[in-house]
Design a protein around this motif. Structure first.
Motif, PDB file in Angstrom:
ATOM      1  N   PHE A   1       0.976  -1.137   0.033  1.00  0.00           N
ATOM      2  CA  PHE A   1      -0.045   0.120  -0.104  1.00  0.00           C
ATOM      3  C   PHE A   1       0.961   1.244   0.098  1.00  0.00           C
ATOM      4  CE2 PHE A   1      -3.078   3.144   2.151  1.00  0.00           C
ATOM      5  CZ  PHE A   1      -4.018   2.728   1.510  1.00  0.00           C
ATOM      6  N   PRO A   2       1.010   1.936  -1.093  1.00  0.00           N
ATOM      7  CA  PRO A   2       1.806   2.916  -1.297  1.00  0.00           C
ATOM      8  C   PRO A   2       1.742   4.093  -0.241  1.00  0.00           C
ATOM      9  CG  PRO A   2       1.031   2.276  -3.384  1.00  0.00           C
ATOM     10  CD  PRO A   2       0.208   1.785  -2.506  1.00  0.00           C
ATOM     11  N   ALA A   3       2.414   4.688   0.271  1.00  0.00           N
ATOM     12  CA  ALA A   3       2.210   5.703   1.481  1.00  0.00           C
ATOM     13  C   ALA A   3       3.320   6.757   1.497  1.00  0.00           C
ATOM     14  CB  ALA A   3       2.390   5.178   2.944  1.00  0.00           C
ATOM     15  N   LYS A   4       2.658   8.206   1.607  1.00  0.00           N
ATOM     16  CA  LYS A   4       3.824   9.498   1.576  1.00  0.00           C
ATOM     17  C   LYS A   4       4.641   9.280   0.339  1.00  0.00           C
ATOM     18  CE  LYS A   4       3.240   9.287   6.429  1.00  0.00           C
ATOM     19  NZ  LYS A   4       4.033   9.376   7.922  1.00  0.00           N
ATOM     20  N   ASN A   5       3.898   9.584  -0.870  1.00  0.00           N
ATOM     21  CA  ASN A   5       4.766   9.525  -2.240  1.00  0.00           C
ATOM     22  C   ASN A   5       5.794   8.219  -2.204  1.00  0.00           C
ATOM     23  OD1 ASN A   5       4.986  10.907  -4.609  1.00  0.00           O
ATOM     24  ND2 ASN A   5       6.770  11.832  -3.892  1.00  0.00           N
ATOM     25  N   TRP A   6       5.025   7.370  -1.961  1.00  0.00           N
ATOM     26  CA  TRP A   6       5.839   5.965  -1.985  1.00  0.00           C
ATOM     27  C   TRP A   6       7.366   5.932  -1.218  1.00  0.00           C
ATOM     28  CZ3 TRP A   6       4.314   2.231  -6.361  1.00  0.00           C
ATOM     29  CH2 TRP A   6       3.037   2.919  -6.930  1.00  0.00           C
ATOM     30  N   THR A   7       7.179   6.816  -0.018  1.00  0.00           N
ATOM     31  CA  THR A   7       8.385   6.666   0.948  1.00  0.00           C
ATOM     32  C   THR A   7       8.163   5.930   2.027  1.00  0.00           C
ATOM     33  OG1 THR A   7       7.763   8.557   2.251  1.00  0.00           O
ATOM     34  CG2 THR A   7       9.073   9.067  -0.079  1.00  0.00           C
ATOM     35  N   ALA A   8       6.914   5.594   2.207  1.00  0.00           N
ATOM     36  CA  ALA A   8       6.707   5.002   3.561  1.00  0.00           C
ATOM     37  C   ALA A   8       5.812   3.568   3.212  1.00  0.00           C
ATOM     38  CB  ALA A   8       5.790   5.822   4.450  1.00  0.00           C
ATOM     39  N   THR A   9       5.867   3.013   2.324  1.00  0.00           N
ATOM     40  CA  THR A   9       5.224   1.824   1.948  1.00  0.00           C
ATOM     41  C   THR A   9       5.586   0.734   3.083  1.00  0.00           C
ATOM     42  OG1 THR A   9       5.141   2.129  -0.345  1.00  0.00           O
ATOM     43  CG2 THR A   9       4.735   0.000   0.275  1.00  0.00           C
ATOM     44  N   GLY A  10       4.714   0.074   3.561  1.00  0.00           N
ATOM     45  CA  GLY A  10       4.988  -0.901   4.677  1.00  0.00           C
ATOM     46  C   GLY A  10       5.149  -0.234   6.014  1.00  0.00           C
ATOM     47  N   GLU A  11       5.437   1.223   6.024  1.00  0.00           N
ATOM     48  CA  GLU A  11       5.291   1.971   7.032  1.00  0.00           C
ATOM     49  C   GLU A  11       4.157   2.304   7.833  1.00  0.00           C
ATOM     50  OE1 GLU A  11       9.952   3.480   7.290  1.00  0.00           O
ATOM     51  OE2 GLU A  11       8.479   4.484   6.835  1.00  0.00           O
ATOM     52  N   PHE A  12       3.544   3.066   6.904  1.00  0.00           N
ATOM     53  CA  PHE A  12       2.161   3.932   7.020  1.00  0.00           C
ATOM     54  C   PHE A  12       1.081   3.163   6.412  1.00  0.00           C
ATOM     55  CE2 PHE A  12      -1.075   7.079   5.786  1.00  0.00           C
ATOM     56  CZ  PHE A  12      -1.403   7.574   6.951  1.00  0.00           C
ATOM     57  N   GLU A  13       0.520   2.040   7.219  1.00  0.00           N
ATOM     58  CA  GLU A  13      -0.491   1.277   6.907  1.00  0.00           C
ATOM     59  C   GLU A  13      -1.855   1.450   7.455  1.00  0.00           C
ATOM     60  OE1 GLU A  13       1.382  -2.852   7.338  1.00  0.00           O
ATOM     61  OE2 GLU A  13       1.998  -2.427   4.995  1.00  0.00           O
ATOM     62  N   PRO A  14      -2.646   2.523   7.211  1.00  0.00           N
ATOM     63  CA  PRO A  14      -3.982   2.719   8.144  1.00  0.00           C
ATOM     64  C   PRO A  14      -4.847   1.800   7.753  1.00  0.00           C
ATOM     65  CG  PRO A  14      -3.604   4.443   6.145  1.00  0.00           C
ATOM     66  CD  PRO A  14      -2.153   3.566   6.085  1.00  0.00           C
ATOM     67  N   VAL A  15      -4.728   0.612   8.059  1.00  0.00           N
ATOM     68  CA  VAL A  15      -5.951  -0.542   7.801  1.00  0.00           C
ATOM     69  C   VAL A  15      -6.940  -0.134   8.671  1.00  0.00           C
ATOM     70  CG1 VAL A  15      -6.419  -2.774   8.083  1.00  0.00           C
ATOM     71  CG2 VAL A  15      -4.301  -2.414   7.076  1.00  0.00           C
ATOM     72  N   ASP A  16      -6.661   0.172   9.867  1.00  0.00           N
ATOM     73  CA  ASP A  16      -7.920   0.251  11.000  1.00  0.00           C
ATOM     74  C   ASP A  16      -8.526   1.541  10.717  1.00  0.00           C
ATOM     75  OD1 ASP A  16      -6.815  -1.668  12.473  1.00  0.00           O
ATOM     76  OD2 ASP A  16      -5.780  -0.379  14.084  1.00  0.00           O
ATOM     77  N   THR A  17      -8.153   2.750   9.976  1.00  0.00           N
ATOM     78  CA  THR A  17      -8.991   3.700   9.618  1.00  0.00           C
ATOM     79  C   THR A  17      -9.369   3.804   8.153  1.00  0.00           C
ATOM     80  OG1 THR A  17      -6.874   5.110   9.319  1.00  0.00           O
ATOM     81  CG2 THR A  17      -7.823   5.116  11.619  1.00  0.00           C
ATOM     82  N   LEU A  18      -8.669   3.214   7.337  1.00  0.00           N
ATOM     83  CA  LEU A  18      -8.943   3.574   5.879  1.00  0.00           C
ATOM     84  C   LEU A  18      -9.523   2.050   5.396  1.00  0.00           C
ATOM     85  CD1 LEU A  18      -6.305   5.959   4.335  1.00  0.00           C
ATOM     86  CD2 LEU A  18      -8.520   6.277   5.313  1.00  0.00           C
ATOM     87  N   GLY A  19      -9.519   0.991   6.234  1.00  0.00           N
ATOM     88  CA  GLY A  19      -9.728  -0.518   5.589  1.00  0.00           C
ATOM     89  C   GLY A  19     -11.132  -0.837   5.746  1.00  0.00           C
ATOM     90  N   THR A  20     -11.427  -2.113   5.549  1.00  0.00           N
ATOM     91  CA  THR A  20     -12.693  -2.461   5.241  1.00  0.00           C
ATOM     92  C   THR A  20     -13.513  -2.316   6.544  1.00  0.00           C
ATOM     93  OG1 THR A  20     -11.902  -4.456   4.327  1.00  0.00           O
ATOM     94  CG2 THR A  20     -13.856  -4.730   4.965  1.00  0.00           C
TER      95      THR A  20
END
Lengths: 622, 622
Positions: A258-277
């Motif tokens: 899940f790409p994060a922060k302009n692809w600098t934080a993939t795997g670090e910024f994983e907001p499943v709880d707030t943006l997920g199912t």
């Protein structure tokens, strides 16, 4: 030869320069070779538009084309392509859209609608049961898309018109402007700017014809087959029907892509709880469906009344949760819903907007730009208020928004100072939400798609959902991706973009039988004896026509690439930690891909390949 | 006796508690005595609802009633009353609304729609060509009004339904919530909260019947008469048709009666240049009309793309230019357009909202409340961002917005510290935009209207436009206002609120022939032999029924008053400088008014008066 079913047999050609229109016959040969939708659109572009033309000039054309199933009762087939030369990428570009407009265009009697030239003043096009007229749009110009739809229906005195229109962004030729029909969009590659450049605010269509079916018994059997597959699909009911594409947030985070922060934080910024199912389910108020669709994957979300965005409603799909969420470092679903709605109202592609804003956030955090450039906004990752303001600035071409609306490629060129290393695009199209460092078939597809980095034109569902059809895949391996990418591109092109069946359904219901399913449907509706192999050949044919168009437009194998960051910086955390796509891996994949395609090592279709696809018209260009 | 024309002869009664409905016959006697619209609504309230009932309890009822002309081709007659006991004032309350919904209700076969009880869960009501159903509204609850309309049409699968609904404010029982049908509202007195208290989100209606006309020749002659008057009207074409009610900003400022900054700066703050006719014309993109209206006074305004409110579109009428403009000290039209749209989306009355915010601004400037109360907002006159935020807070019942949404009367009581001296209301209804210190017939009308301070229930156009019909008037004089106010209230009640013709047209086209015009139309459409005198008597009858309802609800002559500020502080500048309505003047006007009405000096209808109006049913209460 005449049509037995599936087609109305007519093309409507509208010249906005002369304010005239005419009907043309649809050739059965064209239907046999290109089927419909994207096939029709790309072929018309190839035959009629100079690939070197300025995409925002009157020389460009805008081609709307449903498919042979559109408007029948086949499930999940109410889709339509919109094709033009893209002002964002310079390539030929196809967007698919759904809803009700595509079927209505068929009911109005047309398989293809071609818009040419440029009106002197803003106009809208009305197509009403055999009557066509080009009318002043002075009372619509400047309006947001839902206001435009509301006003136009009132003006026409019939609420049952279906409307496609542009918002303020398209009017201002923002290169990431989209075309909106109800809550659907022909979203990417700036086709809204092409419409705006033609001074065409809206198209209103109302039909009264039926779409004939050639062989009802064969058609019924094909539908039964498809419905059976849908019912058996482990993913479709109830999960996908209930949660829609936001489910992919959980999947992508689980995979660490899940790409994060302009692809600098993939795997670090994983907001499943707030943006997920689960988070999305908590904001769900209902769902919507396209014409004839029993799945209704569109999940309507309403913001929390306690949120600063109270009252905003939209359908944020996975890509938007990525672009206006993870990519911008925003973990707040209410912000994403509001920003998504704003993009729809202004007529802006959410993916390109979010990627451009994330790009600017990285530049701001690195000090490349400052408050002088942002108009005082603290444009840091996670600042959703700044994101929302910047979306407005993109839509209305104000301040930094004017630059970002040009896309990250042009913006980086104008900013200089090394900004291009942070511009996440391929061929000028901003990257969709799959970090290809952990999903390499996605990477090869992004690199080679005729549209630039478009996930929809060859989506490697095998990597994301673990579906082993037609082949099982190792997402980290480079090997074998050439064949798979060709297969995904060809098959999705024909079954989804031409036939036109919904991509979600193809992947989830018939990944093992996409060609058989499409061939059966086509035999039933058209009466033509399509085989699965011939269906595939249609997809391959179109990929080659598009490639030759792009070659004529100046593209070479050097443009089949990925942003440097993805080739040099490994993912720092999460399930794909340590992975990247080194240049040699990309070259390996490309070589395999060109070979599978029967193209030269420089990525040019060989004359033999073109002749084998019955594409003599392309020979002069290779 | 049966109906020859004008009526469908049916009442639809819906009980939300038991989820049942039934049709009843409309009595021809009721039609003869009360004509339609407000007459039907007030009479139903009088007969069916305990005036002491809690307005937000299931005991209250909501009565929708078009008039006999509604749905015919009579010009400017597509209007409808909405009647209930008001949660804001505690009086019986009538709102008039236009657009297309009223005619559609007639086409569906109903002269009156009565909503009773309370649904357990949110529902919507569908009335579709003889089918009636009460359905779950879970997928609509929480949505803004245009989203609600959009979603409901999609759910119903027919875009031609006409919809009336509430927004988030009505759902939350905000006492200034309105009911919205398309871009029209039943705006004042909190009828949206009554709908919300019944858990009724929306009513969708689609009809197929025609409205019969009893005597086409007489009807044609009546229409010809009216059209002739319209064409001759010096104000109607092109001015009013082209500019609509915003023209009144220029007029009111010229007269020095445009109320500003919570009525402290009338004559000082006169933003003609930025909120008046020319400024509005510069933002105009088009116009809208109600069913059968050739005037189309609704002027669509679009904000400047350079404004922070870029993209917002609405139709700010004069009253909104006052309440969200002058009253709040805001001189910026873009802000007013955006705030107006926000009110429409959240379902809030713009007049009450603006007056309440202006009230809070005065309290803030005087230090009675501070940032702790405003949630950090710098709630000063002219701060349009703070105004917009406060509108959201009212709609969603947040912070100070929860208090302001209760109306200035309740808010002042809860705040204490003398706040009530700044609360500009009569009987709990916030004042409309005419400073009565320079327009005393307006003052007497505000003081005596059965609705509280409602300009529409007896509008003294004679004062504003200098029209000498039925009599010329000196706007500063107290004398003679009793007769005039009775005339205005009676005539507008019957011709506009019952017949139902548009108030704007009555004032501008037939101020000298309102009764003749209405009588001719009624004779043509109903076949009943209405005389002008009888038409007037209907208006007077309804005024008396409403008065007796309010007496039963506990109102006395002491409630026929004006805010103390208007009786003690003269206007400080401008064309009405130095004028006010001292208590003795108000008492003089009231005495004259009660006498003209045939009421006791305590404002109670005499038995003789009631009997002369054939209102035996009201005798027990006087």
């Amino acid at each position: 030869m005449s049509f037995l079913g599936g087609y109305q047999g007519k093309i409507l050609r509208v010249d906005l320069t002369s304010k005239s229109f005419r009907e043309e016959e649809l050739s059965p040969e064209l239907a046999r070779k290109f089927v419909g939708g994207a096939g029709f659109g790309i072929k018309r572009m190839f035959d009629e538009v100079d690939p070197l033309a300025d995409a925002l000039s009157p020389e460009n054309k805008l081609v709307f084309a449903p498919g042979p199933l559109t408007g029948t009762d086949a499930p999940c087939a109410s889709r339509m392509s919109v094709t033009a030369k893209s002002p964002l990428t310079g390539t030929v570009a196809v967007c698919m859209t759904g809803g009700y407009f595509p079927a209505e265009l068929k009911f109005a009697g047309y398989d293809i609608l071609i818009i040419e030239g440029k009106a002197e003043q803003p106009v809208y096009l009305m197509i009403d049961k055999g009557r066509v007229s080009i009318r002043p749009a002075k009372q619509l110009w400047g309006t947001t898309t839902t206001d435009c739809e509301f006003l136009l229906k009132e003006q026409l005195g019939d609420q049952n018109f279906r409307i496609a229109c542009i918002g303020p962004a398209g009017e201002r030729l923002v290169r990431m402007a989209c075309i909106v029909n109800e809550r659907r969009t022909a979203g990417r590659k700036g086709l809204g700017a092409v419409m705006g450049a033609k001074n065409l605010k809206a198209i209103a269509v109302r039909g009264h014809l039926k779409v004939p079916v050639a062989d009802p018994a064969v058609f019924a059997a094909a539908k039964k087959f498809f419905f059976g597959k849908m019912k058996e699909s482990p993913a479709l009911y109830p999960e996908f029907s209930q949660h829609g594409t936001p489910m992919v947030v959980d999947v992508a985070c689980g995979m660490g892509i899940f790409p994060a922060k302009n692809w600098t934080a993939t795997g670090e910024f994983e907001p499943v709880d707030t943006l997920g199912t689960a988070a999305n389910a908590a904001r769900k108020i209902g769902k919507e469906h396209c014409y004839t669709c029993p799945v209704a994957c569109s999940q309507l979300k309403l913001t929390d009344p306690a949120s600063p965005y109270a009252g905003a409603m939209s359908v944020p799909e996975y890509e938007t949760l990525y672009s206006l969420g993870g990519q911008a470092g925003v973990a707040n679903l209410d912000s994403v819903v509001a920003a998504d709605r704003l993009c729809d109202e202004l007529g802006i592609d959410t993916i390109s907007a979010g990627v451009a804003i994330g790009f600017a956030m990285e530049l701001y955090e690195r000090g490349v730009i400052g408050k002088q450039e942002t108009g005082g906004l603290e444009l840091r990752f996670g600042n959703h208020q700044a994101m929302v303001e910047m979306i407005k600035n993109i839509g209305f071409r104000r301040g930094l928004g004017e630059l970002l609306g040009e896309g990250v490629k042009r913006a980086a060129e104008r900013i200089g100072q090394g900004a291009e290393q942070y511009a996440m695009h391929v061929k000028g199209l901003e990257l969709p939400g799959y970090d290809v460092r952990g999903a390499k078939a996605h990477g090869l597809n992004f690199a080679t798609s005729y549209n630039g980095a478009d996930h929809n034109k060859g989506y490697a569902y095998q990597e994301i959902f673990g579906i082993p059809a037609p082949r099982a895949v190792d997402r980290f391996a480079a090997e074998g991706k050439g064949w798979l990418t060709k297969w995904n591109q060809d098959i999705r092109c024909v079954t989804c973009d031409c036939v036109t069946m919904c991509a979600f359904l193809m992947d989830m219901a018939v990944p093992d039988a996409a060609l058989e399913n499409a061939a059966g449907m086509l035999r039933g509706v058209t009466g033509m004896d399509f085989t699965p192999e011939e269906v595939w050949r249609v997809g391959e044919r179109i990929q080659n026509v598009a490639r030759v168009f792009n070659i004529r437009a100046g593209f070479t194998a050097a443009d089949d690439t990925l942003p440097r960051r993805l080739m040099t910086e490994p993912i720092k955390a999460g399930s794909s930690k340590g992975h990247m796509v080194p240049p040699e891996e990309l070259q390996l994949m490309l070589a395999e891909y060109y070979q599978e395609r029967g193209w030269t090592p420089q990525g040019v279709p060989t004359p033999e390949k073109l002749l084998s696809l019955d594409l003599g018209e392309a020979l002069p260009y290779v």
